[in-house]
Motif scaffolding. Structure first.
Motif, PDB file in Angstrom:
ATOM      1  N   GLU A 266      12.757  78.086  97.204  1.00 12.55           N
ATOM      2  CA  GLU A 266      12.550  77.566  98.560  1.00 12.55           C
ATOM      3  C   GLU A 266      13.330  78.359  99.609  1.00 12.55           C
ATOM      4  OE1 GLU A 266      10.238  75.308  99.144  1.00 12.55           O
ATOM      5  OE2 GLU A 266       9.901  75.165  96.983  1.00 12.55           O
ATOM      6  N   ALA A 267      14.009  79.417  99.200  1.00 16.13           N
ATOM      7  CA  ALA A 267      14.786  80.232 100.142  1.00 16.13           C
ATOM      8  C   ALA A 267      13.836  80.869 101.157  1.00 16.13           C
ATOM      9  CB  ALA A 267      15.550  81.310  99.380  1.00 16.13           C
TER      10      ALA A 267
ATOM     11  N   LYS B 267      21.974  71.355 103.601  1.00 19.31           N
ATOM     12  CA  LYS B 267      21.110  72.453 104.059  1.00 19.31           C
ATOM     13  C   LYS B 267      19.834  71.952 104.716  1.00 19.31           C
ATOM     14  CE  LYS B 267      19.680  76.776 104.301  1.00 19.31           C
ATOM     15  NZ  LYS B 267      20.290  77.719 105.227  1.00 19.31           N
ATOM     16  N   SER B 268      19.117  71.035 104.049  1.00 15.51           N
ATOM     17  CA  SER B 268      17.796  70.638 104.539  1.00 15.51           C
ATOM     18  C   SER B 268      17.785  69.320 105.293  1.00 15.51           C
ATOM     19  CB  SER B 268      16.818  70.520 103.369  1.00 15.51           C
ATOM     20  OG  SER B 268      17.167  69.418 102.541  1.00 15.51           O
TER      21      SER B 268
ATOM     22  N   SER C 243      13.883  73.930 102.977  1.00 13.92           N
ATOM     23  CA  SER C 243      13.554  72.703 103.703  1.00 13.92           C
ATOM     24  C   SER C 243      12.230  72.066 103.296  1.00 13.92           C
ATOM     25  CB  SER C 243      13.536  72.994 105.209  1.00 13.92           C
ATOM     26  OG  SER C 243      12.557  73.971 105.499  1.00 13.92           O
ATOM     27  N   ALA C 244      11.596  72.542 102.253  1.00 16.00           N
ATOM     28  CA  ALA C 244      10.302  71.983 101.859  1.00 16.00           C
ATOM     29  C   ALA C 244      10.467  70.603 101.237  1.00 16.00           C
ATOM     30  CB  ALA C 244       9.605  72.910 100.864  1.00 16.00           C
TER      31      ALA C 244
ATOM     32  N   VAL D  47      13.589  65.602  93.355  1.00 18.17           N
ATOM     33  CA  VAL D  47      13.070  66.381  94.472  1.00 18.17           C
ATOM     34  C   VAL D  47      13.853  66.001  95.723  1.00 18.17           C
ATOM     35  CG1 VAL D  47      10.751  66.565  93.470  1.00 18.17           C
ATOM     36  CG2 VAL D  47      11.280  64.654  94.992  1.00 18.17           C
ATOM     37  N   GLN D  48      13.580  66.724  96.806  1.00 15.57           N
ATOM     38  CA  GLN D  48      14.130  66.341  98.105  1.00 15.57           C
ATOM     39  C   GLN D  48      12.980  65.876  98.985  1.00 15.57           C
ATOM     40  OE1 GLN D  48      16.111  69.603 100.068  1.00 15.57           O
ATOM     41  NE2 GLN D  48      14.230  70.771 100.312  1.00 15.57           N
TER      42      GLN D  48
END
Length: 158
Positions: free
Chosen positions: A66-67, A106-107, A71-72, A126-127
């Motif tokens: 995801e870099a 970060k996200s 934020s996905a 997951v986020q």
């Protein structure tokens, strides 16, 4: 005190060991000896932490696929060596009743058990945006070896 707290609480990633094991080899490798010996729910001071798998000596982070933004929504969690970047830092905050949210520095997204796998033996982490769902609320228990066990509220027996 803050630095010491972060260092001392290298939280054991035995997320949902009894009801909701994590399919990633790195997460799933924790043995039941730690989880079975977990005691009562603990109060954890709100703050920013690194979450460490004690047995593998690796830290939870947002999947590096995801870099650079990390934020996905729906991005999976993975274990990696410590580098201390924001994608490995987690804000832990009480949401009441002994439960906590775990939000990526970060996200800004919440650590969640993937929808549809609430009590499955193959749950994935997951986020996602925080909604207050039980799959986004966590408890902390001290294991007999002094480390912590983190469990999702969605994996509790009712």
């Amino acid at each position: 005190m803050k630095h010491t707290r972060r260092s001392i609480i290298a939280l054991l990633m035995a997320l949902a060991m009894l009801l909701c094991s994590i399919p990633l080899t790195a997460f799933a490798s924790n043995t039941s000896s730690t989880a079975v010996n977990a005691t009562a729910t603990l109060a954890v001071p709100d703050g920013t932490y690194l979450i460490k798998n004690k047995e593998l000596n690796k830290y939870m982070q947002i999947d590096d696929g995801e870099a650079p933004t990390y934020s996905a929504s729906g991005a999976f969690m993975e274990l990696w060596g410590k580098d201390g970047n924001d994608y490995q830092k987690w804000k832990i905050s009480s949401v009441g009743g002994g439960y906590y949210s775990i939000i990526s520095v970060k996200s800004g997204l919440a650590l969640s058990v993937k929808s549809g796998s609430l009590n499955s033996g193959n749950a994935k982490l997951v986020q996602e945006s925080y909604t207050g769902a039980y799959r986004q609320q966590w408890t902390f228990q001290r294991a007999s070896d002094g480390s912590f066990v983190i469990r999702p509220r969605s994996g509790e027996s009712y």
